[in-house]
Design a protein around this motif. Structure first.
Motif, PDB file in Angstrom:
ATOM      1  N   LEU A 135      32.401  37.862  38.015  1.00  0.00           N
ATOM      2  CA  LEU A 135      33.781  37.974  38.474  1.00  0.00           C
ATOM      3  C   LEU A 135      34.064  39.370  39.004  1.00  0.00           C
ATOM      4  N   PHE A 136      33.674  40.384  38.250  1.00  0.00           N
ATOM      5  CA  PHE A 136      34.005  41.742  38.681  1.00  0.00           C
ATOM      6  C   PHE A 136      33.168  42.197  39.872  1.00  0.00           C
ATOM      7  N   ALA A 137      32.036  41.577  40.095  1.00  0.00           N
ATOM      8  CA  ALA A 137      31.295  41.829  41.335  1.00  0.00           C
ATOM      9  C   ALA A 137      32.090  41.291  42.527  1.00  0.00           C
ATOM     10  N   VAL A 138      32.724  40.127  42.352  1.00  0.00           N
ATOM     11  CA  VAL A 138      33.581  39.571  43.401  1.00  0.00           C
ATOM     12  C   VAL A 138      34.775  40.494  43.645  1.00  0.00           C
ATOM     13  N   LEU A 139      35.399  40.985  42.589  1.00  0.00           N
ATOM     14  CA  LEU A 139      36.546  41.881  42.761  1.00  0.00           C
ATOM     15  C   LEU A 139      36.123  43.172  43.446  1.00  0.00           C
ATOM     16  N   ASP A 140      34.931  43.667  43.142  1.00  0.00           N
ATOM     17  CA  ASP A 140      34.400  44.832  43.860  1.00  0.00           C
ATOM     18  C   ASP A 140      34.273  44.535  45.349  1.00  0.00           C
ATOM     19  N   ASP A 141      33.774  43.337  45.670  1.00  0.00           N
ATOM     20  CA  ASP A 141      33.644  42.948  47.077  1.00  0.00           C
ATOM     21  C   ASP A 141      35.017  42.897  47.756  1.00  0.00           C
ATOM     22  N   LEU A 142      36.012  42.367  47.061  1.00  0.00           N
ATOM     23  CA  LEU A 142      37.349  42.294  47.632  1.00  0.00           C
ATOM     24  C   LEU A 142      37.930  43.683  47.883  1.00  0.00           C
ATOM     25  N   ARG A 143      37.707  44.588  46.968  1.00  0.00           N
ATOM     26  CA  ARG A 143      38.211  45.946  47.186  1.00  0.00           C
ATOM     27  C   ARG A 143      37.441  46.643  48.318  1.00  0.00           C
ATOM     28  N   ARG A 144      36.179  46.301  48.470  1.00  0.00           N
ATOM     29  CA  ARG A 144      35.384  46.905  49.554  1.00  0.00           C
ATOM     30  C   ARG A 144      35.955  46.539  50.923  1.00  0.00           C
ATOM     31  N   VAL A 145      36.536  45.328  51.045  1.00  0.00           N
ATOM     32  CA  VAL A 145      37.148  44.939  52.321  1.00  0.00           C
ATOM     33  C   VAL A 145      38.656  45.198  52.299  1.00  0.00           C
ATOM     34  N   ASP A 146      39.103  46.007  51.333  1.00  0.00           N
ATOM     35  CA  ASP A 146      40.484  46.479  51.229  1.00  0.00           C
ATOM     36  C   ASP A 146      41.490  45.344  51.070  1.00  0.00           C
ATOM     37  N   CYS A 147      41.134  44.349  50.265  1.00  0.00           N
ATOM     38  CA  CYS A 147      42.075  43.272  49.955  1.00  0.00           C
ATOM     39  C   CYS A 147      43.200  43.834  49.089  1.00  0.00           C
ATOM     40  N   SER A 148      44.446  43.543  49.463  1.00  0.00           N
ATOM     41  CA  SER A 148      45.607  44.146  48.802  1.00  0.00           C
ATOM     42  C   SER A 148      46.009  43.444  47.516  1.00  0.00           C
ATOM     43  N   TYR A 149      46.014  42.120  47.556  1.00  0.00           N
ATOM     44  CA  TYR A 149      46.606  41.338  46.486  1.00  0.00           C
ATOM     45  C   TYR A 149      45.595  40.344  45.920  1.00  0.00           C
ATOM     46  N   LEU A 150      45.771  40.029  44.626  1.00  0.00           N
ATOM     47  CA  LEU A 150      44.818  39.168  43.926  1.00  0.00           C
ATOM     48  C   LEU A 150      45.541  38.210  42.990  1.00  0.00           C
ATOM     49  N   SER A 151      45.085  36.959  42.972  1.00  0.00           N
ATOM     50  CA  SER A 151      45.542  36.009  41.962  1.00  0.00           C
ATOM     51  C   SER A 151      44.342  35.493  41.184  1.00  0.00           C
ATOM     52  N   LEU A 152      44.488  35.427  39.871  1.00  0.00           N
ATOM     53  CA  LEU A 152      43.463  34.897  38.982  1.00  0.00           C
ATOM     54  C   LEU A 152      44.102  33.817  38.127  1.00  0.00           C
ATOM     55  N   GLY A 153      43.543  32.608  38.168  1.00  0.00           N
ATOM     56  CA  GLY A 153      44.115  31.509  37.407  1.00  0.00           C
ATOM     57  C   GLY A 153      43.047  30.626  36.807  1.00  0.00           C
ATOM     58  N   GLN A 154      43.449  29.815  35.854  1.00  0.00           N
ATOM     59  CA  GLN A 154      42.550  28.882  35.193  1.00  0.00           C
ATOM     60  C   GLN A 154      42.303  27.660  36.078  1.00  0.00           C
ATOM     61  N   TYR A 155      41.050  27.314  36.288  1.00  0.00           N
ATOM     62  CA  TYR A 155      40.731  26.070  36.971  1.00  0.00           C
ATOM     63  C   TYR A 155      41.076  24.897  36.069  1.00  0.00           C
TER      64      TYR A 155
END
Length: 281
Positions: A210-230
């Protein structure tokens, strides 16, 4: 197959009595919402507050993702009158913020980008004070399609990564790196644009993934994030592997904010458009 039972913190009830006004308006204007098509557990709460996420370009998807409840069949041509009807609904509901999304339309040359732009223009004409958020498919990575969307002038454009790369078989026809590139291209086309992505948890991902994905999102300067239960819409869909407790979502939110996300919504019932107006506050 072992069935993981829902815990006590996932007992939100659907109240059809709260749906009457919204369903009447949607029926009158012949509109779809992802709230209904995806069987969102927040539907009663949002409809009671006169909030909805509009689903344009029909309610049929050309891809067969195993987590999603949107119907998978060959769709019909875009309804050219739909943008005006969406705009009429936005004006009648007096929405301060609206989220527009669609199924994936791989049958269309531009993936439906021009229809998104027409919808933004119609809302601008009918409700100029409303801020507009688009939650788009990947348009098969087309830079031209993304440029069409950006040029329409939405306040926020979201594209969900949905899960970690190892589990991408649940996203039929999608590619993790292409989805990441969509978010990167949006920022290249409009550096001041606020971008957004969402990840479902409980599909079998590890915290490290999960945190590798969040690192990727920050690398492309993604501003906002939602995390929810499937939450599996039915037993025919991909199963839930784990239910994460609320305190885990709280911890993930704090860690994500520390990584540089401008706003994070994280909780068992969080979805991409849930409390969407909060992101720009």
């Amino acid at each position: 197959m072992n069935i993981v039972r829902k815990p006590e913190w996932l007992q939100k009830k659907i109240n059809p009595a709260a749906h009457a006004e919204m369903e009447g308006l949607l029926g009158e204007l012949r509109l779809h919402t992802v709230c209904q098509e995806a069987r969102c557990p927040n539907i009663s709460e949002c409809f009671r507050q006169r909030q909805a996420t509009f689903l344009i370009l029909g309610a049929l998807c050309t891809r067969r993702c195993s987590f999603c409840n949107v119907t998978k069949r060959s769709p019909v041509p875009p309804d050219t009158g739909e943008p005006a009807r969406v705009a009429a609904a936005v004006a009648r509901l007096a929405l301060s913020h609206v989220v527009i999304t669609s199924p994936t339309r791989d049958d269309l040359a531009d993936g439906g980008a021009a229809h998104y732009a027409a919808t933004v223009a119609a809302i601008r004409g009918a409700a100029p004070a409303t801020t507009i958020e688009l939650l788009i498919p990947d348009f098969q990575g087309s830079r031209t399609a993304l440029a069409t969307v950006v040029a329409s002038g939405p306040a926020i454009v979201g594209h969900n990564l949905e899960t970690v790369p190892r589990l991408y078989q649940i996203r039929s026809g999608a590619d993790y790196h292409r989805s990441l590139a969509v978010l990167e291209t949006l920022r290249e086309l409009a550096p001041s644009l606020r971008t957004k992505s969402g990840v479902m948890l409980g599909l079998g991902e590890t915290e490290e993934e999960l945190f590798a994905v969040l690192d990727d999102l920050r690398r492309v300067d993604c501003s906002y994030l939602s995390l929810g239960q499937y939450l599996a819409p039915s037993r025919a869909h991909h199963p839930v592997i784990e239910y994460l407790p609320p305190e885990t979502f709280d911890r993930y939110r704090e860690q994500a904010l520390a990584m540089g996300f401008a706003h994070v919504e994280s909780g068992p019932y969080v979805r991409s458009s849930y409390h969407a107006a909060r992101y720009g506050e």
